[in-house]
Design an enzyme around this catalytic site. Structure first.
Site, PDB file in Angstrom:
ATOM      1  N   SER A  92      24.068  43.783  34.383  1.00 28.68           N
ATOM      2  CA  SER A  92      25.435  43.285  34.531  1.00 28.68           C
ATOM      3  C   SER A  92      25.499  41.929  35.225  1.00 28.68           C
ATOM      4  CB  SER A  92      26.278  44.293  35.290  1.00 28.68           C
ATOM      5  OG  SER A  92      25.933  44.297  36.629  1.00 28.68           O
ATOM      6  N   LYS A 102      28.350  42.897  42.007  1.00 30.14           N
ATOM      7  CA  LYS A 102      29.247  42.117  41.152  1.00 30.14           C
ATOM      8  C   LYS A 102      29.677  40.858  41.887  1.00 30.14           C
ATOM      9  CE  LYS A 102      29.684  45.561  38.186  1.00 30.14           C
ATOM     10  NZ  LYS A 102      28.652  45.580  37.166  1.00 30.14           N
TER      11      LYS A 102
END
Lengths: 171, 176
Positions: free
Chosen positions: A40, A82
């Site tokens: 990710s 993230k």
């Protein structure tokens, strides 16, 4: 004899507790080492060992563009890594760039909007919405391993961070 | 070896004691137990029963929630999802997967998502709880209130208990 063994044991236990507590405080309030894997955050972080500092999280100094380690909102045992795209009160574009009609949402109070750098392959706030600030564990500040990628982290490649209100109005 | 003056020995003892006491205290407060004062009326009548009286002090057990395991009816302290600087103390009404009949939330029935729970204050209508901000992520859990320790005449262990008519709907169906 017995008394000496007992004293030694007690002293050993005491030192263990003391250093265990110091280690806990260091990991909890200064920083910790985290192994990041998964697609990710490519290309910024690809299976790296990173150092995540926890001071700015405790002082509420997390800014837009920082990469953070957070607890997953659906499983507190799992950590996610993230990039912070928006803080509370920010306006976030939730539609894909190809859509003609743009949809926007506002990040509610006490929440942050997180997205992975690899937009194609990331489960993030675009799926589950903003997450509470308190789920953030720390800010990633250094890549440690492998050695050839040692150093600080690069800027977001996705150009998703809206710097000021005027920028977001123009596009 | 030089003779140490009493003052220097005092300072050295103080510093070494400091380096032991502070980390140990912080670790105990983080991992084992935390003592907190309950403010506000949201858990009346169980906590802070008389308005304007002194605030209750509760012992928060942090060791028992290290794996984020709570039961329905437990009183827990949670970091407020609206303000990360504030902690709120509420009762767990529903765990993940439960169907909850809400009181004034935007949907009348809610299925609590995975990794979340539904918390409510006992004082209905005077509490900022899941009925206003929805289910709360279990990762925000801070501790489980296990004892009331102040005032002394109300010293007691807190047992999990659900308020009447607030059982999750799927459990009711299983009973029938």
């Amino acid at each position: 004899m017995f008394r000496r063994v007992l004293g030694k044991t007690l002293r050993f236990v005491g030192y263990t507790i003391q250093y265990g507590c110091i280690v806990h405080c260091a990991f909890e309030y200064i920083g910790e080492f985290v192994v990041c894997f998964g697609p990710s955050m490519e290309p910024t972080i690809v299976n790296n060992v990173v150092f995540s500092e926890r001071i700015s999280r405790h002082l509420y100094k997390i800014q837009k563009g920082d990469i953070v380690i957070a607890k997953s909102p659906f499983d507190p045992h799992v950590n996610i890594c993230k990039r912070v795209i928006g803080l509370e009160g920010d306006k976030i574009c939730t539609s894909s760039p190809s859509d003609f009609f743009k949809t926007h949402t506002y990040v509610p109070l006490g929440h942050v909007w997180l997205e992975g750098d690899n937009h194609m392959n990331s489960t993030d706030s675009r799926n589950y919405g903003p997450i509470p600030y308190a789920l953030i564990r720390g800010r990633v500040c250094l890549k440690l391993w492998p050695l050839r990628s040692f150093g600080t982290l690069s800027e977001s490649p996705t150009k998703r961070i809206i710097k000021a209100q005027s920028d977001s109005d123009s596009d | 070896m030089a003779q140490q003056t009493p003052g220097r020995r005092c300072i050295r003892a103080f510093i070494s004691g400091f380096f032991v006491a502070v980390p140990v205290t912080v670790t105990v407060l983080d991992k084992l137990a935390y003592v907190a004062r309950v403010e506000g009326a949201s858990m009346q009548p169980f906590l802070n029963p008389d308005v304007g009286g002194q605030c209750d002090v509760v012992l928060l057990n942090r060791w028992s929630v290290r794996n984020y395991q709570v039961q329905r009816g437990d009183i827990v302290s949670v970091v407020s999802p609206k303000n990360p600087k504030q902690k709120i103390i509420k009762r767990v009404i529903g765990l993940e997967g439960d169907f909850i009949r809400t009181l004034g939330y935007k949907n009348q029935y809610v299925r609590v998502p995975d990794g979340h729970f539904w918390i409510e204050g006992d004082h209905r209508g005077h509490s900022l709880d899941s009925n206003s901000f929805g289910p709360v992520s279990v990762g925000l859990l801070h501790g489980r209130a296990s004892h009331i320790i102040w005032p002394p005449n109300r010293w007691q262990r807190i047992k999990p208990s659900l308020p009447p008519n607030r059982e999750p709907l799927n459990a009711e169906e299983e009973d029938e």
